[in-house]
Structures are given as C-alpha cells and as structure tokens.
Design an enzyme around this catalytic site. Sequence first.
Site, PDB file in Angstrom:
ATOM      1  N   ARG A   1      11.286  -6.006   7.743  1.00  0.00           N
ATOM      2  CA  ARG A   1      11.161  -5.339   6.442  1.00  0.00           C
ATOM      3  C   ARG A   1      11.943  -4.034   6.453  1.00  0.00           C
ATOM      4  O   ARG A   1      12.586  -3.688   5.456  1.00  0.00           O
ATOM      5  CB  ARG A   1       9.689  -5.092   6.116  1.00  0.00           C
ATOM      6  CG  ARG A   1       8.898  -6.362   5.838  1.00  0.00           C
ATOM      7  CD  ARG A   1       7.472  -6.073   5.417  1.00  0.00           C
ATOM      8  NE  ARG A   1       7.409  -5.444   4.114  1.00  0.00           N
ATOM      9  CZ  ARG A   1       6.308  -4.895   3.594  1.00  0.00           C
ATOM     10  NH1 ARG A   1       5.186  -4.871   4.307  1.00  0.00           N
ATOM     11  NH2 ARG A   1       6.332  -4.348   2.400  1.00  0.00           N
TER      12      ARG A   1
ATOM     13  N   CYS B   1       4.610   3.363   5.487  1.00  0.00           N
ATOM     14  CA  CYS B   1       4.561   1.916   5.706  1.00  0.00           C
ATOM     15  C   CYS B   1       4.839   1.255   4.363  1.00  0.00           C
ATOM     16  O   CYS B   1       5.726   1.695   3.634  1.00  0.00           O
ATOM     17  CB  CYS B   1       3.214   1.511   6.287  1.00  0.00           C
ATOM     18  SG  CYS B   1       1.796   2.024   5.263  1.00  0.00           S
TER      19      CYS B   1
END
Length: 283
Positions: free
Chosen positions: A180, A238
């Site tokens: 990611r 995050c």
Amino acid sequence: MNAIISASELASELAGGNPPVLLDVRWQLSVAKAAGEPPFDGRAAYLAGHLPGAVFVDLDRELASAPGERGRHPLPDLGVFGAAMRRAGVSRGRAVVVYDGGLGWGAARAWWLLRWTGHPDVRVLDGGLPSWEGALETSVPRPVEGDFEPVPAASGLLDADGAGALGRSGVLLDARAGERYRGEVEPIDRVGGHIPGAVSAPTTENVGADGRFRPAEELAARFKELGVSEGTRVGVYCGSGVSGAHEVLALAVAGIPAELYVGSWSEWSSDPERPVAVGPDPQ
C-alpha cells in the site's frame, strides 16, 4: 511506566486489592462486503467470552467520529468518548488495561486516546485475548461509573500539514503494509501511495508470530535502522489512525516518543491537491 502488560502480570493485578479497569476493544478492519461476507462483530465476540469484568468499547462509535473528510476514523467527539470511558468505570486514579483479539490495533487506539487525553496509567495486554490462560465470562458487568474527563494534550497529535512537514524535516513512519505504501494496491482509499518523505515501516513487523511485541531493544534497533535517532522528531500514520496507534505503542515500548496523524492516508488521499509519492523510496 511500561506501555504493555503480560497476561501473567495482569492475572496477578486482577487478584490484588486494586485491580485495573479492563476494556475489550475487539475490532477488525473489514473489506469483506465485496466478498459477500458479514463484517466482523466485536460486540458479538465480546458476548461470546471476555476477560472477567471487562467492558466492551466500540471503536467505530466511541473511539472515532463518523467517516468523512477527516478520514475513516477521525478523532471522536470528546464528550462521547468521555461518557463511554466513564460508563466503563474509567477513573483518573485507577489503572486501565486494554486488550483486543490479538492483532493489537484496536487496543492501541484506545491506549493512545486515553493517554493523549490525560489518563496517567494505561497499558495494553501484550498478545491480546489469545495470550490469556484464565477463565472467560459471558455476563456483562455493570461497573461503578468512573470520573475520567478527557483533556487533550498540547502535543502528540499531527494534522495533515504537520505530517507533510514532518516528512521533510523529521521521520514520518508509514505503518501500513508495504504494497500500500508503494501504491501497488489500494483496497480502501481513493489512491495508493504515501506521503512524500514518509518511510515504510509496517507495524506488523513490530510483533512476533505470537502477536506479542518484540523485545524493546529489538524494536529500538529496528527504528534506528528506519532513521530514528536520539532527539529525532517522529510521527506515524497508517490508513485511518488505528494501526498507526499500534506503531506509536511499539515506539513507546522502545522508549521513543512519537506523534500520531489520526486522519492518516484516508484523510490525506481524499484531497487531490495533496501530493502523493509512489514506489519504494520516500520521495
């Protein structure tokens, strides 16, 4: 004070004269709707069996506000958060131990919020529920209401501008999975990639196969390799401020203070005007 507690230490404290308040924050990030599966139900898991005396805390409703421009798990309304903590029996003068199903992310979010809003004694059960060897119960306790009033700290929280600046001037750690960060996949947010200047530091690498944190000296060595040195200002983000809280917890175990960008990638990437970096390099 250590930020984590072992199951054996917790059992000893629960048997003592002033046991800690126990909060059960079982939660999982769910993208299962696309697969036709029901989302994870933390309350149902709690009702099926929890640590004796533990109170369930709903991360999505009590540890976060509704999703929106500020991200998928923005800061909760402090009135809602405070009321939830008091209902659970949280008082400023009594220790709190938080646990979840073993991943550690939900518990870390509660730990970070309580610490950031002024509670002096909060720890996470290392390894979560799977580490507990004692009996479980299914009855729902009715604790005496606590007196905790959340007061946000003047530091410890980053906004989007602060996170972007820290990517240039300090160490900004990206706690998500490496793919990611690199922008190879993005199953949830608008675009893949990372904040320019951020360093890939998946929080899953802070724990062993049993879900327990690696020893403090190993964590300190890992963060040193990622660019953290004495006096370095450190920030973490995050996807939505949950697994990032787990990385802040790992840093605390290593003795390193860090700030959390709660909006994280879900907020950053929602604005097409903000820059996005892709690939393995920070810039």
